[in-house]
Design an enzyme around this catalytic site. Structure first.
Site, mmCIF file in Angstrom:
data_model
loop_
_atom_site.group_PDB
_atom_site.id
_atom_site.type_symbol
_atom_site.label_atom_id
_atom_site.label_comp_id
_atom_site.label_asym_id
_atom_site.label_seq_id
_atom_site.Cartn_x
_atom_site.Cartn_y
_atom_site.Cartn_z
ATOM 1 N N ASN A 184 19.585 3.161 39.886
ATOM 2 C CA ASN A 184 20.220 4.737 40.779
ATOM 3 C C ASN A 184 18.691 5.931 39.855
ATOM 4 O O ASN A 184 18.676 7.217 40.030
ATOM 5 C CB ASN A 184 21.928 5.444 40.182
ATOM 6 C CG ASN A 184 21.992 4.580 40.835
ATOM 7 O OD1 ASN A 184 21.697 3.510 42.055
ATOM 8 N ND2 ASN A 184 23.160 3.519 40.242
ATOM 9 N N LEU B 187 21.306 -2.303 35.632
ATOM 10 C CA LEU B 187 20.677 -2.507 37.293
ATOM 11 C C LEU B 187 20.984 -1.162 37.216
ATOM 12 O O LEU B 187 20.081 -0.522 38.055
ATOM 13 C CB LEU B 187 21.881 -3.716 37.855
ATOM 14 C CG LEU B 187 21.341 -4.012 38.991
ATOM 15 C CD1 LEU B 187 20.175 -4.405 38.926
ATOM 16 C CD2 LEU B 187 22.510 -4.991 39.749
ATOM 17 N N CYS B 188 22.243 -0.594 36.783
ATOM 18 C CA CYS B 188 21.981 1.470 37.308
ATOM 19 C C CYS B 188 21.518 1.851 37.236
ATOM 20 O O CYS B 188 20.849 2.552 37.992
ATOM 21 C CB CYS B 188 23.616 1.655 36.666
ATOM 22 S SG CYS B 188 23.741 1.342 34.832
ATOM 23 N N THR B 189 20.695 1.431 35.703
ATOM 24 C CA THR B 189 19.587 2.350 36.031
ATOM 25 C C THR B 189 18.764 2.493 36.138
ATOM 26 O O THR B 189 17.629 3.298 37.336
ATOM 27 C CB THR B 189 18.488 2.094 34.022
ATOM 28 O OG1 THR B 189 19.240 2.597 33.060
ATOM 29 C CG2 THR B 189 17.631 3.254 33.991
#
Ligand SMILES: [Zn+2]
EC number: 6.2.1.64
Lengths: 448, 539
Positions: free
Chosen positions: A220, A215-217
């Site tokens: 962001n 999810l962070c990839t």
């Protein structure tokens, strides 16, 4: 000279099945030890043997054709899907005019018409709609599915049909499962003798893990076009919800919306390569498929059904992989049973948990993520102080609401301890599974 | 919805129908398929299965040559002959039923025996892309093989015999640009960075970074930095053997930031860098199979008849000798890696631009070559050159052998047979069996075991045929008779599931020839459905 097949055949074309009769009425050095050459072999295929094909898609269409031409006359087929345009490049029993109709019904009608004497019974439904009595009525089950959950479910069903007398398997309760799978130019065919050889759950690790993006990839640091598409799919859609409905991968308006938004995001980050096809692929998780691989894998499965039904050869033991990207490559090996298989070992499986302070939601995470379980959304019940208690039940909204509070409670608070038995229900199995809690740290009951 | 949907070419009916396969061979593969013309000789069960898997994905056209009438036996193993068709032309019925599968495909038939056709219309085969033969007896097979070899048309011969399947591919020369290897080794050039890469990475100071940035530097930059350091300490040499690579990895590990307690921070990019050492730290060389292509006579000595593949290969050869300084044109794509967007995209651009520069040099050379060879300048497009350069490290060339030579004991590679038969259970034994069946048919005009009361005498006759063959080839006798018994059991029976297996395989081999993608089998494939094993032999 007397040509093969001069006797009265089971249908009006007396020479039609002479190919099959040669291998069924003559013996050879590679036959199964139980094989007796006789016209009874073909008669059994034609008069008694009852087959169930699960899935009327790429593999299913091929399987029905192959089995009908290998002499089987009583074939049932289950499929809950309807025909789509993108099926027509390989699902050869369907035409453009059939789009929107039941795959099982159209396929059954086609086979029964093309091969007189062969009767295919369609079931336009889910496999979960049928009970043990239905499944027990078949000699062999053949699955040509693209869903791992469905494969695991039918595997569990056939295992639950096994009966044991004094710990010894009653052979007459055994229904072999022949399973095929394809992806692009790769495929596999396998023979499962439930309770005897490796089952689907024994070899869960053979399925390729689903591609997921952290999810962070996607939020962001996107780098690939896929990251931009996933962002729109999992974050932007629920935020902006343009039609107030969940994403429908078959609705061109939805795909177009995702395509446009993903394009905007890609431009913003300087990422190249968003195409409509890619958007569709990511949103619908499309697996490439061609006619040729389906033909090969289904044929390998049909050959095994023929061997099992007639004993004319020793069946595959038990797994064959196929790949024709570089030349034509196959590899045959014996997949091994897992001693503590969740489905077929008859040994209660233990689940490793750090200790009594772990929360119920941690236990559920282990059941979903551990390669041993890979469950989808397990429901849990346990006998605590002599009473049956539902700890968590995700499938019924009202019970889910009532039991949700338990997720944050520790196992200790819920009255569970090292060695406690839990009953687990999940979509990956038709049966309730019993698992035993095993705490990593020994319980400190002597410390008062 | 207020905003009108963009008109996308992807939404055409055709691309929806073929979606699942377009994801594999692309639109260019599909258009090659749609302009292909395939000929099938004999509409047997196996023959129509092959055509089925070609009509469904949408080949341009097919033609069936078959002079036989449909029999009851045919309808027991062939899905594209129905019960009512007995007595009608087999070519006609199969053509009609196959055409129902896909309205985009054209199909016709010749209701004539192949031997007659070869004699009466010697030019019949000139315009086919691929020819497929089934149920061919030796007397027909040999002249057909010679004819198609001379015409340089790929010829695929298939058999389904009891539990045994067979495919023989005959092609004089076949080249492939897109082989689609399963694991492509990335072309990073860390050992010899090109100027724009050097300039960009030299502008980055790893040690001056905050933790958050440090943990999001693409591993490619990490490898580059530590490699420079290593080379400075080792006379400009790369880490070569296992031990040096391990040492190199530990210097990278030392670069991971530590927190205030001295514990290493979580830096996934450094982990990725260490993992990539084995595959990415190496001298950039021209792979030997590509070297062979560049050094091939067809590449060095171009003629006015040279095919685009060889003209592009010559241009790449010139590139390697000049601008490339010993290297192929840059591939231009980099693998995904944990990284912050800006630096990853910057790297991607740098590799992409350098690859574009390299392929432009090659394209200019291609144009010059076309001019010198008196070929039209549009014979090869810039797009094709780009593709060729991108996949230059996985090009493939095969030069086959003819079936006619294989059937001639003087030119047959008999050592191949003898060597494999040292293990009496090697799948090669079925090759010998099928050749024995050919010989049997030539002598007796029927298959061994075809008639119920002849099985026993046929076993003896087939054994004699095989012994004769083996001695002609200079091979020793067979170790056991089991296989002869099994083959006589079949009596020429065609089992549909075996036909369908081989049909799928042969269709895919046909698609490989048509699209020029993926490596075809070289050149003989045998399927043993008794044990579910297969083997490939080169004759
Ligand atoms: Zn199991």
């Amino acid at each position: 000279m007397d040509k093969m097949g001069s006797g009265e055949g089971p249908d009006n074309l007396q020479y039609r099945w002479c190919h099959l009769r040669k291998v069924l009425e003559r013996t050879g050095p590679f036959c199964h030890p139980d094989f007796e050459p006789s016209p009874d072999n073909l008669n059994f295929l034609m008069e008694s043997c009852k087959l169930l094909v699960i899935g009327a898609g790429g593999l299913g269409c091929e399987l029905m054709k192959d089995l009908a031409l290998m002499g089987f006359k009583d074939i049932h087929v289950i499929d809950m899907d309807t025909i789509e345009l993108s099926n027509l490049n390989r699902q050869f029993l369907f035409r453009r005019r059939d789009i929107g109709q039941s795959k099982a019904e159209v396929a059954a009608k086609f086979i029964s018409t093309r091969i007189p004497g062969c009767h295919v019974t369609p079931h336009f439904s889910k496999i979960q709609d049928f009970d043990e009595t239905f499944y027990r009525s078949f000699h062999i089950v053949i699955s040509g599915l693209d869903s791992i959950v469905a494969r695991r479910w039918i595997n569990g069903m056939l295992i639950s049909l096994l009966s044991y007398k004094d710990g010894v398997l009653d052979q007459s309760s055994l229904i072999p499962l022949i399973d095929g799978g394809t992806e692009g130019f790769k495929g596999n065919a396998r023979v499962i003798l439930p309770g005897i050889t490796a089952c689907i759950e024994c070899t869960l690790d053979l399925f390729p893990p689903q591609v997921t993006y952290p999810l962070c990839t996607i939020a962001n640091t996107p780098r690939l076009p896929e990251h931009c598409i996933e962002y729109v799919k999992v974050i932007q859609w629920s935020k902006e919800n343009p039609w107030d409905v969940p994403i429908d991968g078959d609705d061109p308006q939805h795909i177009n919306w995702i395509y446009e938004k993903a394009m905007e995001r890609a431009v913003q980050f300087g990422i190249q390569g968003i195409t409509y096809r890619l958007v569709q692929g990511v949103v619908k998780n499309i697996i490439p498929a061609v006619a040729s691989t389906n033909a090969v894998v289904a044929a390998a499965c049909a050959t095994e059904v023929f061997k099992l039904a007639t004993s004319c050869c020793v069946p595959l033991d038990n797994y064959m992989v196929f790949n024709d990207v570089d030349g034509i490559y196959t590899y045959t090996y014996q997949a091994e049973r897992k001693e503590d298989c969740l489905a077929c070992s008859q040994v209660p499986t233990t689940v490793d948990i750090p200790g009594p302070e772990a929360k119920l939601e941690d236990l559920i995470t282990v059941l979903c993520e551990s390669p041993k379980f890979l469950m989808k959304s397990p429901g849990l019940t346990a006998t605590i102080d002599g009473k049956n208690r539902t700890l968590y039940m995700p499938t019924v909204a009202s019970i889910e609401e009532k039991t949700r509070v338990n997720l944050k409670k520790s196992l200790n608070e819920l009255g569970l301890e090292d060695g406690s038995q839990l009953m687990v229900a999940d979509s990956t199995s038709p049966n309730t599974l019993i698992i035993i809690l095993k705490f990593a740290s020994p319980p400190d009951f002597e410390m008062e | 919805m207020s905003s009108p949907a963009p008109k996308s070419p992807e939404q055409s009916e055709k691309s929806k129908k073929y979606d699942r396969q377009l994801r594999l061979w692309g639109d260019h593969g599909q258009s090659a398929l749609e302009s292909a013309q395939v000929c099938l000789i004999n509409a047997t069960g196996i023959g129509t299965e092959i055509l089925k898997s070609l009509v469904l994905p949408g080949i341009g056209a097919f033609t069936i040559v078959d002079g036989k009438k449909v029999t009851e036996e045919d309808t027991g193993c062939n899905f594209f002959l129905d019960a009512e068709s007995c007595g009608k032309s087999r070519a006609q019925v199969a053509t009609q039923l196959l055409l129902e599968l896909n309205p985009d495909v054209r199909g016709d038939y010749v209701d004539e025996n192949i031997d007659q056709l070869l004699e009466n219309s010697p030019d019949f085969f000139n315009n086919f892309t691929v020819v497929i033969g089934t149920s061919l007896i030796e007397r027909t097979l040999i002249p057909l093989s010679k004819k198609l070899w001379d015409l340089q048309i790929p010829f695929i011969v298939c058999r389904s015999y009891g539990f045994i399947g067979y495919i023989r591919v005959q092609v004089a020369e076949h080249t492939v640009i897109e082989t689609h290897p399963d694991n492509q080794i990335p072309d990073l050039r860390l050992d010899r960075p090109f100027p724009s890469l050097k300039k960009y990475v030299d502008s980055i100071d790893l040690e001056a970074m905050e933790y958050k940035d440090h943990a999001h530097v693409p591993y490619l930059i990490i490898l580059y930095k530590y490699l420079q350091q290593w080379k400075a300490e080792h006379n400009g040499q790369l880490p070569k053997n296992y031990k040096e690579k391990e040492d190199f990895k530990s210097t990278i590990r030392k670069g991971i930031y530590v927190d205030e307690h001295g514990n290493p921070e979580d830096e996934e990019n450094f982990e990725e860098a260490m993992k990539a050492v084995t595959s990415s730290i190496k001298s950039t060389l021209v792979p030997s199979h590509v070297r062979d292509i560049l050094d091939d006579d067809s590449c060095i000595n171009l003629t006015s008849k040279s095919k685009p593949f060889w003209i592009m290969a010559k241009a790449v050869r010139d590139f390697v000798e000049n601008e490339g300084e010993g290297c192929l044109p840059l591939c231009g794509s980099i693998p995904d890696m944990t990284a912050e967007t800006g630096k990853y995209i910057a790297l991607q651009q740098i590799y992409h631009n350098q690859a574009a520069k390299d392929s432009e040099v090659v394209f200019r050379c291609v144009q010059q070559l076309l001019h010198q060879l008196n070929q039209p300048p549009d014979t090869i497009t810039e797009k094709e050159v780009k593709l060729f350069c991108k996949y230059a490290s996985s090009l493939y060339l095969v030069r086959g052998t003819s079936i006619a030579d294989e059937y001639d004991p003087k030119t047959l590679n008999a050592q191949n047979i003898a060597g494999n038969l040292e293990n009496p259970e090697n799948t090669m034994v079925y090759y010998v069996m099928l050749r024995g069946v050919d010989r049997f048919y030539s002598e007796y005009n029927m298959y061994p075991g075809e008639f119920e009361d002849q099985v026993e005498p046929d076993i003896v006759k087939l054994k004699a045929c095989i012994s004769k063959l083996l001695s002609e080839w200079g091979c020793g006798p067979l170790a056991k008779d089991d296989y002869v018994h099994e083959i006589c059991r079949y009596g020429g029976a065609e089992l549909h599931s075996v036909s369908s297996f081989i049909g799928g395989c042969a269709a895919q081999e046909t698609i490989k020839f048509i699209t020029g993608q993926y490596k075809p089998v070289n050149n003989t494939f045998i399927y043993d459905a008794i044990t579910s094993n297969t083997a490939t032999f080169a004759f």
